[in-house]
Scaffold this active site. Structure first.
Site, PDB file in Angstrom:
ATOM      1  N   ARG A  41      38.104  34.855  43.600  1.00 24.37           N
ATOM      2  CA  ARG A  41      38.625  34.127  44.770  1.00 24.37           C
ATOM      3  C   ARG A  41      40.079  33.687  44.523  1.00 24.37           C
ATOM      4  NH1 ARG A  41      41.259  29.669  46.374  1.00 24.37           N
ATOM      5  NH2 ARG A  41      40.080  28.449  44.828  1.00 24.37           N
ATOM      6  N   ASP A  42      40.282  32.668  43.727  1.00 32.29           N
ATOM      7  CA  ASP A  42      41.641  32.157  43.512  1.00 32.29           C
ATOM      8  C   ASP A  42      42.527  33.239  42.902  1.00 32.29           C
ATOM      9  OD1 ASP A  42      43.668  30.241  43.522  1.00 32.29           O
ATOM     10  OD2 ASP A  42      43.187  29.526  41.521  1.00 32.29           O
ATOM     11  N   CYS A  94      50.578  38.134  38.376  1.00 32.80           N
ATOM     12  CA  CYS A  94      50.936  39.392  37.718  1.00 32.80           C
ATOM     13  C   CYS A  94      51.695  39.066  36.433  1.00 32.80           C
ATOM     14  CB  CYS A  94      51.806  40.212  38.652  1.00 32.80           C
ATOM     15  SG  CYS A  94      52.206  41.805  37.962  1.00 32.80           S
TER      16      CYS A  94
END
Lengths: 299, 299
Positions: free
Chosen positions: A17-18, A241
């Site tokens: 989710r997060d 990322c």
């Protein structure tokens, strides 16, 4: 110097989710594989989706399908983020075991993130809480910006403690304290947890620290001394990322588990299986894992 | 719980040596710019090169030129790695202020890395030490594999303490304890430092922890409680590409400084100037910085 750390830490896995809400979209099938591999690796608390408007968060538009299609493993709790009553109804229809609401310790962040004051957000949570309690669904409470706000800068620990206490007294079974922008350092993180623990029992607190500034693990280490023993993290560091500028940066579950196991703290997690789950979803995203442990141990 | 941290930490910057020797080659001009910007940012201890055979480490083949051409800033010590007498002579000819020798706490690592036993390596250091002392050049001692060895696995803390004490008694003014493969976790790191501190005064110890498993900052936090107050780190995390598999992974100086300043510990370093130095060398390498703080604070 003698210090006391918990014997066991419960990890609340937020990658699906997060994590994924801050990544490019992956297929529903890839999400289901991830969630299944996470539970197989021993994670028993998995945030699997979010019932917010798909206009805001298109990556979570398939959350209903996720909850309907996931193969529930016994003993595992699958949680959903539900900002309002409509979200709650969709989550319960889809079969979520538990839901979460999210407040902020910063007025400016609350206004810009959910378009209302802290007090208004709490008003909105009341019907969600009542409806969940009527169905005996546990509700988790998030408090964001506990160590700093992108708009206001420093946040007073008393304000964090105040909001945490309100959510706890409303009926949240656990309060997750989020360093949303990852600006905290060890001593202020520990002071914040100590302040909150004066208002909410420490065994009802969780840490949700982002690694944007590389501080998350050190901050967790400092806070473990307060007695807190629930930590949110994201497999493969999903949500940030590893080689992007200003990536939001969730803490990688693999790096957390490695530290805890090295300290003799149990988690119930099979690190190798966890690394495999993280490497698989990283491959689906077309990048290397954000977990240093995964990169070190993967040939 | 009251804990004592040092008021000030001295950072020993290894990016230009331990960092760049593990990266693709950059020009001598880029190295000189880096070293100059590091000293301008407030770093006063800079490892600027290594006098080993260029056959082994071609990235360091220009170390003589570096030391000859760098603009020495008053109060800054420029250090060179010197494995043997020939290396020492070259370093002193080129104008190094200080030199370093490197031993290991693991027999297997010593054999494979420098092709002799621990005892033989110490024999070889004696003439280096004598020649340095005759010219009143300070010698720093590195001990590698203090928290684990790639060939032997776990290393006994008594062995680390034994080797550290030998180097200290030989005349090294400071002993830098290297977690070469970054496998340590906070409690075993602190136990190791405590064990060494029984044999070598803690104020003569430094930490050189790699971040291969993401643990370096947490390990340093745990060790700061022992009284150690010298830490080696590498600007921009040079020496470990942030998105490579199994990168060796030096700890980024930016992330360390951010933590220390956040804890109220002085370093004398201007974080913004340091970030700029790190971003410039990262650009020369054609990649983003390995420092999370740099990525978070760079537009």
């Amino acid at each position: 110097m003698t210090k006391t750390y918990p014997n066991r830490v419960s990890i609340f896995e937020v990658g699906a989710r997060d994590g994924l809400q801050n990544e490019k979209a992956v297929t529903t099938a890839d999400k289901l594989t991830l969630i299944d591999q996470l539970s197989a690796a021993g994670l028993t608390r998995i945030e699997a989706g979010s019932f917010v408007s798909p206009k805001w968060v298109p990556q979570m538009a398939d959350s209903g399908d996720i909850f309907r299609q996931l193969s529930k493993r016994p003993g595992v709790v699958y949680s959903a983020l539900t900002p309002n009553l409509k979200g709650l109804e969709l989550a319960l229809d889809a079969g979520a075991d538990e839901v979460a609401i999210f407040g902020a310790a910063s007025q400016s962040f609350s206004q810009r993130n959910i378009n209302c004051s802290i007090e208004e957000s709490i008003e909105r949570f009341i019907p969600v809480m009542e409806a969940a309690q009527a169905k005996q669904i546990p509700v988790r409470g998030y408090v964001s910006c506990v160590l700093g706000c992108p708009y206001e800068g420093e946040i007073q620990v008393e304000e964090v403690a105040r909001v945490a206490e309100i959510l706890y007294k409303m009926g949240c079974y656990e309060i997750s304290l989020g360093d949303t922008i990852g600006v905290g350092t060890p001593l202020n993180a520990r002071r914040m947890v100590e302040a909150v623990a004066h208002r909410v029992p420490v065994e009802k607190l969780a840490l949700h620290f982002h690694d944007t500034y590389g501080q998350a693990l050190a901050n967790i280490l400092a806070c473990l001394e307060t007695g807190v023993s629930v930590i949110d993290s994201s497999v493969a560091g999903l949500g940030g990322c590893p080689y992007a500028k200003g990536a939001s940066g969730n803490l990688a579950t693999e790096d957390l588990v490695y530290m805890l196991h090295g300290m003799g703290i149990e988690t119930g997690i099979d690190l190798n299986a966890l690394i495999e789950a993280g490497n698989n979803i990283s491959q689906a995203l077309g990048r290397v894992s954000g977990a240093k442990v995964a990169r070190a141990l993967t040939e």
